[in-house]
Design an enzyme around this catalytic site. Structure first.
Site, PDB file in Angstrom:
ATOM      1  N   SER A 183       0.789  -1.227   0.000  1.00 33.95           N
ATOM      2  CA  SER A 183       0.000   0.000   0.000  1.00 33.95           C
ATOM      3  C   SER A 183       0.823   1.280   0.000  1.00 33.95           C
ATOM      4  O   SER A 183       0.346   2.320  -0.430  1.00 33.95           O
ATOM      5  CB  SER A 183      -0.957  -0.003   1.188  1.00 33.95           C
ATOM      6  OG  SER A 183      -0.259  -0.222   2.389  1.00 33.95           O
ATOM      7  N   HIS A 211      -5.414  -3.789  -2.186  1.00 34.57           N
ATOM      8  CA  HIS A 211      -5.088  -2.792  -3.210  1.00 34.57           C
ATOM      9  C   HIS A 211      -4.954  -3.407  -4.605  1.00 34.57           C
ATOM     10  O   HIS A 211      -4.556  -2.720  -5.543  1.00 34.57           O
ATOM     11  CB  HIS A 211      -3.793  -2.062  -2.861  1.00 34.57           C
ATOM     12  CG  HIS A 211      -3.973  -0.983  -1.830  1.00 34.57           C
ATOM     13  ND1 HIS A 211      -4.575   0.223  -2.115  1.00 34.57           N
ATOM     14  CD2 HIS A 211      -3.659  -0.948  -0.514  1.00 34.57           C
ATOM     15  CE1 HIS A 211      -4.604   0.969  -1.021  1.00 34.57           C
ATOM     16  NE2 HIS A 211      -4.057   0.285  -0.032  1.00 34.57           N
ATOM     17  N   LYS A 242     -12.256  -0.361  -0.843  1.00 34.66           N
ATOM     18  CA  LYS A 242     -11.359   0.374  -1.741  1.00 34.66           C
ATOM     19  C   LYS A 242     -11.970   0.396  -3.142  1.00 34.66           C
ATOM     20  O   LYS A 242     -12.932   1.119  -3.353  1.00 34.66           O
ATOM     21  CB  LYS A 242      -9.959  -0.221  -1.656  1.00 34.66           C
ATOM     22  CG  LYS A 242      -9.350   0.138  -0.291  1.00 34.66           C
ATOM     23  CD  LYS A 242      -7.983  -0.373  -0.031  1.00 34.66           C
ATOM     24  CE  LYS A 242      -7.486   0.188   1.313  1.00 34.66           C
ATOM     25  NZ  LYS A 242      -6.732  -0.772   2.106  1.00 34.66           N
TER      26      LYS A 242
HETATM   27  C1  LIG Z   1      -6.865  -0.972   3.561  1.00 37.58           C
HETATM   28  C2  LIG Z   1      -6.267  -2.297   3.834  1.00 37.58           C
HETATM   29  C3  LIG Z   1      -6.865  -3.165   4.739  1.00 37.58           C
HETATM   30  C4  LIG Z   1      -8.048  -2.773   5.566  1.00 37.58           C
HETATM   31  O1  LIG Z   1      -9.223  -2.764   4.824  1.00 37.58           O
HETATM   32  P1  LIG Z   1     -10.494  -1.968   5.404  1.00 37.58           P
HETATM   33  O2  LIG Z   1     -11.622  -2.542   4.652  1.00 37.58           O
HETATM   34  O3  LIG Z   1     -10.248  -0.522   5.145  1.00 37.58           O
HETATM   35  O4  LIG Z   1     -10.554  -2.280   6.865  1.00 37.58           O
HETATM   36  C5  LIG Z   1      -6.301  -4.419   4.900  1.00 37.58           C
HETATM   37  N1  LIG Z   1      -5.201  -4.788   4.216  1.00 37.58           N
HETATM   38  C6  LIG Z   1      -4.589  -3.963   3.341  1.00 37.58           C
HETATM   39  C7  LIG Z   1      -3.365  -4.431   2.601  1.00 37.58           C
HETATM   40  C8  LIG Z   1      -5.103  -2.690   3.131  1.00 37.58           C
HETATM   41  O5  LIG Z   1      -4.490  -1.868   2.282  1.00 37.58           O
END
Ligand SMILES: *Cc1c(COP(=O)(O)O)cnc(C)c1O
Length: 406
Positions: A183, A211, A242
């Site tokens: 990320s 991602h 996301k």
């Molecule tokens: C954003 C993210 C999460 C968390 O996801 P949410 O639905 O926002 O709780 C978990 N793992 C990774 C790699 C992320 O980038």
């Protein structure tokens, strides 16, 4: 003021002294390619709304219709009375999307990682984790009694060494865990090599595609589809927050994995299920991803254009291979200064510093989406050019050009 607040206040002062104090930015508009902050419009380069789905009419209509039909909340945890037809429908669609036998949804991606790590790993087991994995994986590992082995970022000899140690330690199950796309740097995990090593050592693989879903693979199926590793990754974690544009998390894999989570995934057992409107919007998002592949194509077109523009301006974009494009400037204060200059030029891009990234790798992290127009991206690049000039971030000189030119 009580001792409690006083001691919190001391820690906060320390944060301020270290330049790690961050007030929340409040948006006065929907999450979109432009947002309103303090009465002004900004080109938005920091959402995870990759495909622009959170404002897609199909999702909004689905959320409204389901809320009218099913109510605003689900009213219970999944195992008591919080499983509705919609939850099951979403899970079946997610399993098809991910090419797995089954899937299970959770309140968020964060809790999906906590649930899966906490339920598949016990004292007799071992977990082997990339050092740059997401915070929710790190916390999930902390919640287990399994033996922990970290390997240097994407370092395959390092991974093999840890696998040897885990095997030597007599572990019952070994789980190799990695983000699909990282990320902070936007680089992709070397999944074919990871899977091969894991298979050689009798380990299972877990990939967090938060991602990567919506971004990589056919119709955004993610990194496993991208590398054609169907059937060779035992645990796929994803988020609905996301690219999917809504909220929630999921775990996709075998029926055994789903059943294990239902019986011992603590965030699944003890946290209320997603509201019907949220679930319906997620179902609608998966439909849009199938029917409108042009969104994913536009995302990549925009990402390539923007990344090429930044590199042409001489910015260090690190190892990025995806729409996550960091602009790495060094110390955290420089990242803050760059973000401030951009803000003055109508661009919203947040700075990220220590401890999220190494002290000398402070950056402004940008993410373009399918919703940006080329005109918006070109305006943002102009802002980067001006801000870079003011902060003395020099474009590299063409080979042979004299130093100190105009
Ligand atoms: C954003 C993210 C999460 C968390 O996801 P949410 O639905 O926002 O709780 C978990 N793992 C990774 C790699 C992320 O980038």
């Amino acid at each position: 003021m009580s001792d409690f607040e006083e001691s919190l206040g001391e820690e906060l002062s320390e944060l301020r002294r270290e330049g790690r104090w961050h007030p929340l930015t409040v948006l006065e508009s929907p999450q979109d390619s432009e947002v309103e902050i303090g009465g002004k419009r900004f080109i938005n380069l920091c959402s995870n709304n990759y495909l622009g789905l959170n404002t897609h009419p199909h999702l909004i209509e689905a959320a409204i219709a389901a809320t009218k039909k099913w109510g605003a909340g689900s009213g219970a945890v999944r195992t008591i009375a919080g499983t509705q037809l919609l939850h099951e429908e979403l899970e079946q669609k997610l399993a098809v999307f991910k090419g797995t036998r089954a899937a299970l949804t959770l309140p968020s991606g964060f809790t999906a990682n906590l649930a899966v790590l906490g339920s598949v790993l016990g004292e007799a087991d071992a977990v082997v984790s990339d050092e740059l994995n997401h915070a929710s994986i790190i916390d999930g590992i902390r919640l287990t009694k399994a033996r922990r082995y970290l390997f240097p970022h994407k370092d395959m000899p390092g991974l093999e060494q840890r696998l040897t140690e885990a095997r030597g330690g007599g572990a019952r199950r070994i789980l190799v865990v990695t983000d699909g796309v990282f990320s902070m740097d936007g680089d992709i995990a070397p999944l074919p090599e990871i899977v091969e090593l894991a298979e050689a050592y009798g380990a299972a693989v877990m990939v967090d595609d938060a991602h990567a879903s919506g971004v990589l693979g056919r119709n955004g199926r993610g990194s496993i589809d991208h590398f054609q590793l169907e059937g060779r990754v035992q645990v796929q974690v994803g988020t609905l927050s996301k690219a999917v544009g809504v909220l929630g998390g999921y775990v996709a894999g075998s029926q055994e994995l789903r059943d294990t989570l239902i019986h011992s995934g603590r965030p699944f057992l003890f946290s209320t299920s997603q509201p019907p409107g949220v679930v319906a919007a997620c179902i609608a998002a998966l439909e849009v991803m199938e029917k409108e592949p042009e969104l994913q194509a536009r995302l990549w077109e925009n990402a390539r254009h923007f990344k090429a523009g930044l590199e042409q301006l001489g910015f260090d974009c690190g190892q990025s291979e995806t729409p996550i494009t960091p602009v790495i400037v060094g110390e955290g204060e420089r990242a803050v200064a760059l973000s401030d200059e951009l803000r003055q030029r109508g661009v919203f891009a947040t700075p990220i510093g220590f401890p999220t990234v190494a002290r000398d790798r402070g950056r402004v992290r940008t993410i373009v989406t399918a919703a940006h127009t080329m005109a918006q991206l070109d305006r943002a690049l102009e802002a980067f050019a001006d801000a870079g000039r003011i902060l003395g971030i020099e474009p590299p000189r063409p080979a042979g050009a004299p130093a100190g030119g105009a």
